[in-house]
Design a protein around this motif. Structure first.
Motif, PDB file in Angstrom:
ATOM      1  N   MET A 158       0.841  -1.203   0.000  1.00 60.05           N
ATOM      2  CA  MET A 158       0.000   0.000   0.000  1.00 60.05           C
ATOM      3  C   MET A 158       0.872   1.247   0.000  1.00 60.05           C
ATOM      4  O   MET A 158       1.858   1.341   0.716  1.00 60.05           O
ATOM      5  CB  MET A 158      -0.855  -0.021   1.271  1.00 60.05           C
ATOM      6  CG  MET A 158      -1.702   1.207   1.404  1.00 60.05           C
ATOM      7  SD  MET A 158      -2.998   0.913   2.595  1.00 60.05           S
ATOM      8  CE  MET A 158      -3.521   2.560   2.890  1.00 60.05           C
ATOM      9  N   VAL A 159       0.482   2.155  -0.830  1.00 54.52           N
ATOM     10  CA  VAL A 159       1.270   3.390  -0.919  1.00 54.52           C
ATOM     11  C   VAL A 159       0.885   4.320   0.217  1.00 54.52           C
ATOM     12  O   VAL A 159      -0.264   4.392   0.622  1.00 54.52           O
ATOM     13  CB  VAL A 159       1.022   4.109  -2.254  1.00 54.52           C
ATOM     14  CG1 VAL A 159       1.975   3.601  -3.300  1.00 54.52           C
ATOM     15  CG2 VAL A 159      -0.409   3.971  -2.662  1.00 54.52           C
ATOM     16  N   THR A 160       1.842   4.951   0.746  1.00 53.16           N
ATOM     17  CA  THR A 160       1.566   5.907   1.814  1.00 53.16           C
ATOM     18  C   THR A 160       2.032   7.276   1.374  1.00 53.16           C
ATOM     19  O   THR A 160       2.716   7.432   0.373  1.00 53.16           O
ATOM     20  CB  THR A 160       2.294   5.517   3.102  1.00 53.16           C
ATOM     21  OG1 THR A 160       3.664   5.319   2.772  1.00 53.16           O
ATOM     22  CG2 THR A 160       1.690   4.288   3.709  1.00 53.16           C
ATOM     23  N   LEU A 161       1.632   8.195   2.146  1.00 54.57           N
ATOM     24  CA  LEU A 161       1.895   9.577   1.772  1.00 54.57           C
ATOM     25  C   LEU A 161       2.846  10.192   2.791  1.00 54.57           C
ATOM     26  O   LEU A 161       2.442  10.906   3.690  1.00 54.57           O
ATOM     27  CB  LEU A 161       0.578  10.339   1.740  1.00 54.57           C
ATOM     28  CG  LEU A 161       0.560  11.604   0.907  1.00 54.57           C
ATOM     29  CD1 LEU A 161       0.831  11.276  -0.541  1.00 54.57           C
ATOM     30  CD2 LEU A 161      -0.772  12.285   1.063  1.00 54.57           C
ATOM     31  N   ASP A 162       4.107   9.825   2.699  1.00 44.41           N
ATOM     32  CA  ASP A 162       5.057  10.471   3.601  1.00 44.41           C
ATOM     33  C   ASP A 162       5.745  11.586   2.840  1.00 44.41           C
ATOM     34  O   ASP A 162       6.214  11.416   1.730  1.00 44.41           O
ATOM     35  CB  ASP A 162       6.073   9.469   4.144  1.00 44.41           C
ATOM     36  CG  ASP A 162       6.810   8.774   3.030  1.00 44.41           C
ATOM     37  OD1 ASP A 162       6.280   8.770   1.923  1.00 44.41           O
ATOM     38  OD2 ASP A 162       7.899   8.257   3.235  1.00 44.41           O
TER      39      ASP A 162
ATOM     40  N   LEU B 298     -11.228  23.114 -11.384  1.00 42.83           N
ATOM     41  CA  LEU B 298     -11.776  22.521 -10.161  1.00 42.83           C
ATOM     42  C   LEU B 298     -11.467  21.035 -10.094  1.00 42.83           C
ATOM     43  O   LEU B 298     -11.148  20.507  -9.027  1.00 42.83           O
ATOM     44  CB  LEU B 298     -13.280  22.759 -10.091  1.00 42.83           C
ATOM     45  CG  LEU B 298     -13.674  24.217  -9.911  1.00 42.83           C
ATOM     46  CD1 LEU B 298     -15.175  24.361  -9.931  1.00 42.83           C
ATOM     47  CD2 LEU B 298     -13.117  24.753  -8.605  1.00 42.83           C
ATOM     48  N   MET B 299     -11.552  20.374 -11.256  1.00 45.33           N
ATOM     49  CA  MET B 299     -11.256  18.950 -11.249  1.00 45.33           C
ATOM     50  C   MET B 299      -9.818  18.725 -10.774  1.00 45.33           C
ATOM     51  O   MET B 299      -9.499  17.721 -10.153  1.00 45.33           O
ATOM     52  CB  MET B 299     -11.432  18.351 -12.646  1.00 45.33           C
ATOM     53  CG  MET B 299     -12.848  18.345 -13.194  1.00 45.33           C
ATOM     54  SD  MET B 299     -14.093  17.639 -12.119  1.00 45.33           S
ATOM     55  CE  MET B 299     -13.789  15.908 -12.292  1.00 45.33           C
ATOM     56  N   CYS B 300      -8.966  19.724 -11.122  1.00 49.02           N
ATOM     57  CA  CYS B 300      -7.560  19.601 -10.723  1.00 49.02           C
ATOM     58  C   CYS B 300      -7.408  19.580  -9.207  1.00 49.02           C
ATOM     59  O   CYS B 300      -6.416  19.086  -8.685  1.00 49.02           O
ATOM     60  CB  CYS B 300      -6.745  20.760 -11.263  1.00 49.02           C
ATOM     61  SG  CYS B 300      -6.625  20.751 -13.021  1.00 49.02           S
ATOM     62  N   ALA B 301      -8.334  20.196  -8.514  1.00 50.59           N
ATOM     63  CA  ALA B 301      -8.183  20.348  -7.072  1.00 50.59           C
ATOM     64  C   ALA B 301      -8.731  19.142  -6.311  1.00 50.59           C
ATOM     65  O   ALA B 301      -8.715  19.129  -5.089  1.00 50.59           O
ATOM     66  CB  ALA B 301      -8.894  21.619  -6.617  1.00 50.59           C
ATOM     67  N   ALA B 302      -9.207  18.168  -7.025  1.00 47.76           N
ATOM     68  CA  ALA B 302      -9.955  17.106  -6.349  1.00 47.76           C
ATOM     69  C   ALA B 302      -9.055  15.999  -5.826  1.00 47.76           C
ATOM     70  O   ALA B 302      -8.062  15.634  -6.446  1.00 47.76           O
ATOM     71  CB  ALA B 302     -10.964  16.508  -7.332  1.00 47.76           C
ATOM     72  N   ASP B 303      -9.427  15.471  -4.654  1.00 44.32           N
ATOM     73  CA  ASP B 303      -8.840  14.219  -4.192  1.00 44.32           C
ATOM     74  C   ASP B 303      -9.582  13.056  -4.824  1.00 44.32           C
ATOM     75  O   ASP B 303      -9.004  12.023  -5.121  1.00 44.32           O
ATOM     76  CB  ASP B 303      -8.969  14.111  -2.669  1.00 44.32           C
ATOM     77  CG  ASP B 303      -8.080  15.103  -1.970  1.00 44.32           C
ATOM     78  OD1 ASP B 303      -6.868  15.083  -2.217  1.00 44.32           O
ATOM     79  OD2 ASP B 303      -8.610  15.919  -1.173  1.00 44.32           O
ATOM     80  N   VAL B 304     -10.877  13.245  -4.953  1.00 40.09           N
ATOM     81  CA  VAL B 304     -11.707  12.214  -5.574  1.00 40.09           C
ATOM     82  C   VAL B 304     -12.497  12.861  -6.693  1.00 40.09           C
ATOM     83  O   VAL B 304     -13.105  13.910  -6.501  1.00 40.09           O
ATOM     84  CB  VAL B 304     -12.682  11.599  -4.545  1.00 40.09           C
ATOM     85  CG1 VAL B 304     -13.513  10.520  -5.219  1.00 40.09           C
ATOM     86  CG2 VAL B 304     -11.946  11.043  -3.358  1.00 40.09           C
TER      87      VAL B 304
ATOM     88  N   LYS C  68      -4.189   8.801 -12.926  1.00 41.84           N
ATOM     89  CA  LYS C  68      -4.369   7.829 -11.844  1.00 41.84           C
ATOM     90  C   LYS C  68      -5.104   8.462 -10.668  1.00 41.84           C
ATOM     91  O   LYS C  68      -4.833   8.161  -9.508  1.00 41.84           O
ATOM     92  CB  LYS C  68      -3.019   7.278 -11.379  1.00 41.84           C
ATOM     93  CG  LYS C  68      -2.251   6.579 -12.494  1.00 41.84           C
ATOM     94  CD  LYS C  68      -1.130   5.746 -11.885  1.00 41.84           C
ATOM     95  CE  LYS C  68      -0.287   5.103 -12.951  1.00 41.84           C
ATOM     96  NZ  LYS C  68       0.586   6.074 -13.650  1.00 41.84           N
ATOM     97  N   ALA C  69      -5.984   9.395 -10.962  1.00 42.68           N
ATOM     98  CA  ALA C  69      -6.736  10.041  -9.890  1.00 42.68           C
ATOM     99  C   ALA C  69      -7.766   9.053  -9.347  1.00 42.68           C
ATOM    100  O   ALA C  69      -8.221   8.157 -10.057  1.00 42.68           O
ATOM    101  CB  ALA C  69      -7.441  11.272 -10.419  1.00 42.68           C
TER     102      ALA C  69
ATOM    103  N   LEU D  59      -5.695   9.283  -0.902  1.00 45.77           N
ATOM    104  CA  LEU D  59      -4.886  10.494  -1.013  1.00 45.77           C
ATOM    105  C   LEU D  59      -3.590  10.192  -1.745  1.00 45.77           C
ATOM    106  O   LEU D  59      -3.181  10.907  -2.659  1.00 45.77           O
ATOM    107  CB  LEU D  59      -4.563  11.051   0.380  1.00 45.77           C
ATOM    108  CG  LEU D  59      -5.709  11.684   1.144  1.00 45.77           C
ATOM    109  CD1 LEU D  59      -5.199  12.275   2.452  1.00 45.77           C
ATOM    110  CD2 LEU D  59      -6.372  12.753   0.304  1.00 45.77           C
ATOM    111  N   ALA D  60      -2.948   9.109  -1.305  1.00 47.29           N
ATOM    112  CA  ALA D  60      -1.664   8.767  -1.899  1.00 47.29           C
ATOM    113  C   ALA D  60      -1.833   8.470  -3.376  1.00 47.29           C
ATOM    114  O   ALA D  60      -1.013   8.855  -4.204  1.00 47.29           O
ATOM    115  CB  ALA D  60      -1.073   7.562  -1.180  1.00 47.29           C
ATOM    116  N   ARG D  61      -2.918   7.823  -3.689  1.00 46.77           N
ATOM    117  CA  ARG D  61      -3.117   7.434  -5.071  1.00 46.77           C
ATOM    118  C   ARG D  61      -3.206   8.651  -5.977  1.00 46.77           C
ATOM    119  O   ARG D  61      -2.510   8.754  -6.995  1.00 46.77           O
ATOM    120  CB  ARG D  61      -4.399   6.609  -5.171  1.00 46.77           C
ATOM    121  CG  ARG D  61      -4.620   6.121  -6.561  1.00 46.77           C
ATOM    122  CD  ARG D  61      -5.910   5.393  -6.697  1.00 46.77           C
ATOM    123  NE  ARG D  61      -6.255   5.490  -8.104  1.00 46.77           N
ATOM    124  CZ  ARG D  61      -6.967   4.629  -8.755  1.00 46.77           C
ATOM    125  NH1 ARG D  61      -7.459   3.599  -8.133  1.00 46.77           N
ATOM    126  NH2 ARG D  61      -7.225   4.787 -10.023  1.00 46.77           N
ATOM    127  N   THR D  62      -4.047   9.589  -5.587  1.00 47.30           N
ATOM    128  CA  THR D  62      -4.211  10.759  -6.433  1.00 47.30           C
ATOM    129  C   THR D  62      -2.936  11.594  -6.460  1.00 47.30           C
ATOM    130  O   THR D  62      -2.499  12.036  -7.519  1.00 47.30           O
ATOM    131  CB  THR D  62      -5.391  11.614  -5.938  1.00 47.30           C
ATOM    132  OG1 THR D  62      -6.519  10.771  -5.795  1.00 47.30           O
ATOM    133  CG2 THR D  62      -5.704  12.718  -6.898  1.00 47.30           C
TER     134      THR D  62
END
Lengths: 535, 676
Positions: A1-5, A179-185, A211-212, A289-292
């Motif tokens: 799993m990717v993490t966001l460090d 706006l789409m650029c600002a999205a997490d989902v 890969k959003a 979060l990490a994915r996007t």
């Protein structure tokens, strides 16, 4: 799993990269320039609105942006998810002109500041009547973000109702993209009538490419055909390699249509549950979060070289334009020199004057004619050079940049400038002649003006006017004549060079003002490689 | 990012689709289409080859299956054509927002593609193929259709356009003229075909209910409808009366996709002469659907745009189709379908909004009896409003003017597109001042002024010498002997490059700039070229001319008083001599001393001599001036004549050619109205 460090170095390099991207300019209208400009803006929007704030503050609420075609029912969907009317819905298209962000009241501080979407003005009306005019007077509806709070939303989740991605209003479309650029989902809404439209598919493909985290909602499906449409849509998604996408179907209910009413909670419950899960389950949240974020970081690998390529193309085009100017002026300069050598100035009026000199013509008149003829030669060279430049530039798409074309208004002033330069040469020549005559210190010193005229004739007449040289030698002595001629010749070369140089600079000035340099290309690539190292 | 319509995608997919399996199906469908075209224009195949195809509902599913070839896969499998773009995702660059910014840019390119299609379709129809039966009822004795006749103004406009294209071939590149050529070709092609029929296409977005409306008008389920998107993949034709086969052939619709409406005498009579085409969508991810639409929209007489409450404001519809076709408003119906999905008076609201959008697009609305697009709301599902449309359509078809109006609108559009190369809205031409300035510059180049002044001064000098006192002459002669030879002495040596090349070049450049100012670019270029061509050798010609016409021929003229003046001067000298001799005689004692008279004589001679000289100089001024002016004028006129013959005349001829073309263009645009 990717993490966001996130290490601070990464953030630093990222903001350095952002500055590089922001500094990149594509002023020349090349074939790829509009695209490069759009890419730049888009990348900048993504960095400013999403990536940097997200990496800086991983705890900020998850932002789900609801996007889709006009009439897909985005606003109705947001309203239903929230449980009350926060975004206006209606039958007239396009409905949503002002984006609306909904969050929990305690999350409000995340969005009221300029953390994300810094170039949108915030409007916050905590308790408003539904019927109120939402816009403050004098504000551009396109550049305003309305922030709403609702207790019904869980903490850590914010919904954004974006304008149509295919709106008739161009500003809306650009804003939607931003706006789409600002999205997490990304929540992509389509309908039973639209699921095969080209536009939403482009959006899906883009999301996949970045890969959003993406979820699609098939909205407004008539009851009778729910299963068939859903199956069809699923098949299309699978075909597109998006088969594992979370997919939700919302039926078309009388409430959903055209009244701006809310859908029953059951209709949107699965979607809501999914969103809440993503927001509240730490694992799912980190993953998404990490994915996007990693998707965007990865996409830089392809996008930065593209921008760099466009920057290089700009520079190459600017070089081509410059070299066209240089070669035109160089060749005209050479032509002027050779014509001066061959005595082309002593033609027409000047020649007639010289023939009449000194019996029927005064020295002053001869000098006048010569100076005028010299000015004509220079003006001719400059306009010819300009014409060649125009010809060469006509084949260059880059020359259509505003301010580059249109030499006509400057022609008069070119004539003026050349006239000034030539008159100055004459004045200096006369001074030289006076000096020379004064040195002679003879009782019958020759008239300095006639000496000047003879020098000018000898200089400008080429081989034709050997006689002028002889006569000059008679008056001021062979040695003095030679010295005078040399000095005047140097002076002439200097002035001619200066005139050609000035005109060339003048021609290049608008191009220089565009400020196209080779550096951005290298800088962009360098910023990218530093970022790659830091990751 | 939002990707609205990405051009790169499109291009890529178009190529792909041509090679794809679907293309095969498409061309095979085509073949049978062209067969029918073969028999045109007498378009009546032998009865034996024309099995009667009963237009019954039962037949529809069968043929609909035909139409849906290419998606015969298992249920749930998406159409192959849809999958292509999706599968391409990995290869294509990012979807971009670019298209949003300049939608107009992308359109012509795709329009070009579609036009190639049309061209190929028409080329193909010219080749002969064995006849294949056409699934269409046609009585053996069906009369040959009456060809379409255009009315006078349209005919003359078409002629003018043809002539315009012919006149401009040498100046404009073929790309610029392609659209005009296409319009001419289409006009000619349409003219050969039936004027009794009106071809109306039903176009719209996917899911708007085109096929539903088509079926509602035909009274039978001809075209497949459904929830699967996109539904209709190939155009289907339905003909209400005989003789329209050639028209359908032109659209390249194969025989198996041609239908007849359900037999209903009343409806038949109402819609007699209607050929209805159900088009695929223009906005789905299946690119070849859009190609079909683009190709056929150029060929039909009228279009029914079907929109629905969900999609009526789609950018792709308005920007790609309605705005460019705004000039075709008179042959356009805009139908808001699916009003049954709207509650209460929402339909009126939406209809009003639709009208507003159309107005923004520049589409003239046919309200209050003015010509323009007809906007209607209906529901094909419930049949609400279909009757009204049928009535309007019947009236429209009965007028039989749609084809001509469509061609007229095409001509308008082509003329509009050509406007930048023909009209700039500025006055063009060579003004009298520009001509004069050119002549003056050439005179400068040959040095007319200086030559005139030199001639004047030389003459004056000679006059002074002739009329001066002999003593002065003697002194001058002495002076000259002491002085060095002057410029006059080098005269005999032949001069090369007597004309200032740079001035000639500048003069030509200025005059061609003046002449081409206000001309559209290609014509300005032509004028410049003409001027440059003419200016070759101009300098040499001026050299020669200056040598010949430099001075008035013969000896400089002498005024009548000249001998008198010479005589007077001689007399004065004589007086001096006589007076002097007399005095000498007196001194020597030869004569009686009389001082008075000889002194007076001498004084008269001494004072009179310069007086006469001065008087002569005053008197000579006028003739000298005239002589100088004459010399100047001769040179000036010779130079101007040379310039006119070599430069101005070719430039004027070029301008005349442009004016001719410009007038022709004025004739193409309606009565030259609004042309600057």
């Amino acid at each position: 799993m990717v993490t966001l460090d996130v290490r601070p170095q990464l953030l630093d390099t990222l903001s350095a990269l952002r500055d590089r991207v922001a500094a990149a300019r594509f002023p020349l209208p090349l074939a790829g320039a509009p695209r490069a400009r759009a890419n730049r803006d888009e990348l900048l929007a993504q960095l400013d609105n999403y990536l940097v704030p997200r990496l800086r503050e991983p705890d900020a609420p998850l932002l789900a942006v609801v996007g889709g075609s006009t009439g897909a029912g985005k606003s109705t969907l947001v309203n239903s998810l929230v449980g009350r009317r926060v975004s206006e819905a209606g039958v007239l298209r396009p409905t949503t002109r002002t984006p609306v962000l909904v969050c929990h009241p305690e999350d409000h501080h995340w969005f009221s500041g300029m953390r994300v979407l810094p170039d949108l003005t915030r409007v916050w009306v905590p308790n408003r009547d539904p019927g109120d005019d939402l816009l403050l007077p004098g504000e551009n509806p396109g550049r305003v973000l309305r922030v709403e709070t609702a207790d019904s939303l869980p903490r850590g989740l914010a919904l954004l109702d974006a304008p149509d991605i295919d709106s008739l209003i161009v500003d809306n479309r650009v804003l939607a993209a931003e706006l789409m650029c600002a999205a997490d989902v990304w929540v992509m809404v389509t309908t039973a009538a639209r699921y095969a439209d080209a536009v939403p598919w482009h959006l899906l493909r883009t999301a996949k490419e970045y890969k959003a985290a993406l979820v699609t909602v098939l909205d407004r499906v008539p009851h009778q055909v729910v299963s068939e449409v859903a199956r069809q849509y699923g098949a299309l998604l699978t075909k597109a390699g998006l088969g594992d996408l979370p997919r939700f179907t919302v039926p078309e209910l009388p409430e959903s249509a055209w009244g701006g009413g809310l859908l029953p909670a059951t209709a949107v419950a699965p979607l809501r549950a999914w969103l809440v899960h993503q927001a509240q389950d730490p694992g799912a949240r980190t993953h998404i979060l990490a994915r996007t974020a990693h998707g965007v970081l990865d996409s830089l690998k392809a996008r930065m070289p593209e921008l760099a390529g466009a920057a290089a193309a700009q520079h190459a085009a600017a070089l081509r334009l410059t070299s066209a100017v240089d070669s035109a002026y160089d060749s005209e300069h050479a032509r002027v020199r050779s014509r001066l050598q061959s005595g082309a100035v002593l033609a027409g009026d000047a020649l007639k004057r010289w023939r009449a000199y000194p019996l029927d013509c005064a020295a002053g008149e001869l000098l006048d004619a010569l100076v005028e003829s010299l000015a004509a030669l220079l003006l001719c060279a400059v306009t010819a050079a300009d014409e060649r430049v125009d010809d060469a530039w006509r084949r260059e798409p880059a020359s259509a940049a505003p301010g580059l074309s249109g030499r006509d208004p400057s022609l008069e002033s070119a004539e003026h400038r050349i006239g000034l330069a030539v008159r100055r040469w004459r004045r200096e020549l006369e001074e030289y002649a006076e000096d020379e005559v004064r040195e002679l210190d003879r009782s019958v010193a020759p008239d300095s003006e006639s000496v000047a005229a003879l020098v000018a004739t000898a200089l400008l007449g080429g081989r034709r006017t050997k006689e002028a040289g002889e006569r000059l030698a008679e008056r001021v002595g062979a040695h003095g004549a030679l010295r005078l001629r040399d000095r005047a010749g140097r002076l002439l070369t200097e002035h001619v060079d200066r005139v050609v140089h000035t005109e060339r600079e003048r021609r290049l000035a608008p191009l220089d003002a565009l400020d196209v340099h080779p550096e951005p290309q290298a800088e962009l690539i360098a910023a990218l490689s530093v970022l790659q190292k830091e990751r | 990012m939002t990707a609205v319509t990405d051009h790169d995608h499109t291009d890529h997919m178009e190529r792909l689709d041509h090679t794809g399996e679907y293309a095969g199906d498409y061309t095979s469908g085509f073949d049978s289409g062209l067969t029918a075209a073969d028999s045109a224009p007498d378009a009546v195949p032998e009865p034996a080859h024309a099995p009667v195809h009963a237009p019954a509902p039962g037949a529809a599913p069968d043929s609909a299956g035909d139409a849906a070839q290419g998606r015969d896969g298992t249920e749930g499998e998406p159409p192959a054509d849809l999958a292509h773009p999706a599968a391409e995702t990995e290869n294509v660059p990012h979807a971009r927002v670019r298209e949003q910014r300049e939608p107009a840019d992308g359109d012509p390119a795709t329009a070009e593609d579609a036009w190639d299609d049309g061209l190929i379709a028409r080329r193909v129809t010219e080749t002969s193929k064995p006849a294949v039966p056409v699934l269409e009822t046609r009585g053996p004795g069906a009369p040959a259709p009456v060809p379409l006749a255009y009315d006078g103004p349209l005919r003359s406009r078409l002629d003018a356009l043809r002539e315009l294209v012919g006149l401009s071939r040498t100046r404009l590149d073929s790309h610029t003229l392609a659209e005009a050529g296409r319009v001419l070709d289409e006009a000619a092609a349409r003219r050969r075909l039936s004027g009794q029929h009106t071809v109306v296409a039903i176009a719209g977005a996917t899911g708007s209910g085109k096929s539903q409306l088509f079926n509602a008008l035909a009274g039978v389920a001809i075209s497949e409808t459904g929830v699967r998107r996109p539904t209709t993949a190939a155009p289907i034709a339905c003909t209400w009366s005989d003789g329209g086969a050639a028209l359908v052939d032109r659209l390249g619709i194969p025989g198996r996709l041609r239908r007849r409406p359900v037999h209903n005498p009343e409806a038949d009579a109402q819609l007699r002469g209607l050929v209805l085409i159900d088009l695929p969508d223009h906005d789905s991810a299946a690119v070849q659907h859009r190609e079909h639409v683009d190709r056929i929209l150029k060929l039909v007489d009228a279009v029914i745009w079907v929109v629905d409450p969900e999609k009526y404001a789609d950018a792709v519809l308005h920007e790609r189709y309605l705005r460019p076709m705004a000039g075709h408003a008179e042959v356009m119906f805009v139908i808001l379908n699916q009003t049954d999905r709207l509650p209460g008076d929402a339909a009126d609201l939406v209809l009003h909004d639709l009208r507003r959008l159309l107005d923004d697009d520049g589409v003239a609305l046919g309200e209050f009896g003015e010509p323009g697009a007809t906007v209607l709301a209906l529901s094909a599902l419930t049949g609400d409003g279909v009757g009204e449309l049928r009535e309007m359509l019947g009236q429209f078809v009965a007028e039989r003017g749609a084809a001509a109006r469509r061609i007229a609108a095409d001509v308008d559009a082509a003329a509009d597109r050509l406007r930048p190369v023909y009209a700039t809205g500025r006055r063009a031409g060579l003004s009298e001042e520009a001509r004069d300035e050119f002549a003056a510059r050439l005179a400068d180049a040959v040095g007319a002024t200086a030559a005139g002044e030199a001639a004047e001064r030389a003459w004056l000098r000679n006059a002074n010498r002739a009329c001066g006192t002999p003593w002065l002459r003697l002194w001058r002669w002495h002076q000259k002997r002491a002085d060095a030879p002057t410029g006059r002495l080098q005269r005999p040596q032949p001069e090369e490059e007597a004309t200032a090349r740079q001035r000639v070049e500048q003069a030509v450049r200025t005059v061609s700039d003046r002449a081409s100012a206000g001309l559209p670019a290609p014509w300005a270029q032509a004028v410049r070229e003409a001027a440059v061509r003419g200016s070759q050798g101009l300098s040499e010609a001026l050299d020669e001319l200056a040598a010949q016409a430099g001075l008035p021929p013969g000896r400089p003229p002498r005024p009548g008083w000249w001998p008198v003046a010479v005589f007077a001067q001689a007399a004065m000298t004589l007086l001096q001599v006589v007076g002097g001799l007399w005095l000498v005689g007196q001194i020597a004692g030869f004569m009686a001393p009389n001082l008075g008279i000889p002194v007076l004589l001498m004084i008269a001679g001494i004072v009179g001599g310069p007086l006469v000289e001065w008087g002569c100089r005053m008197a000579a001024r006028g003739p000298a001036r005239r002589y100088g002016l004459e010399a100047e004028r001769r040179l000036r006129e010779a130079a101007a004549g040379c310039g006119r013959a070599r430069v101005l005349d070719p430039v004027a001829a070029e301008l005349l050619r442009y004016r001719e073309v410009r007038e022709q263009y004025g004739r193409v645009t309606r009565a030259g109205a609004g042309v600057g």
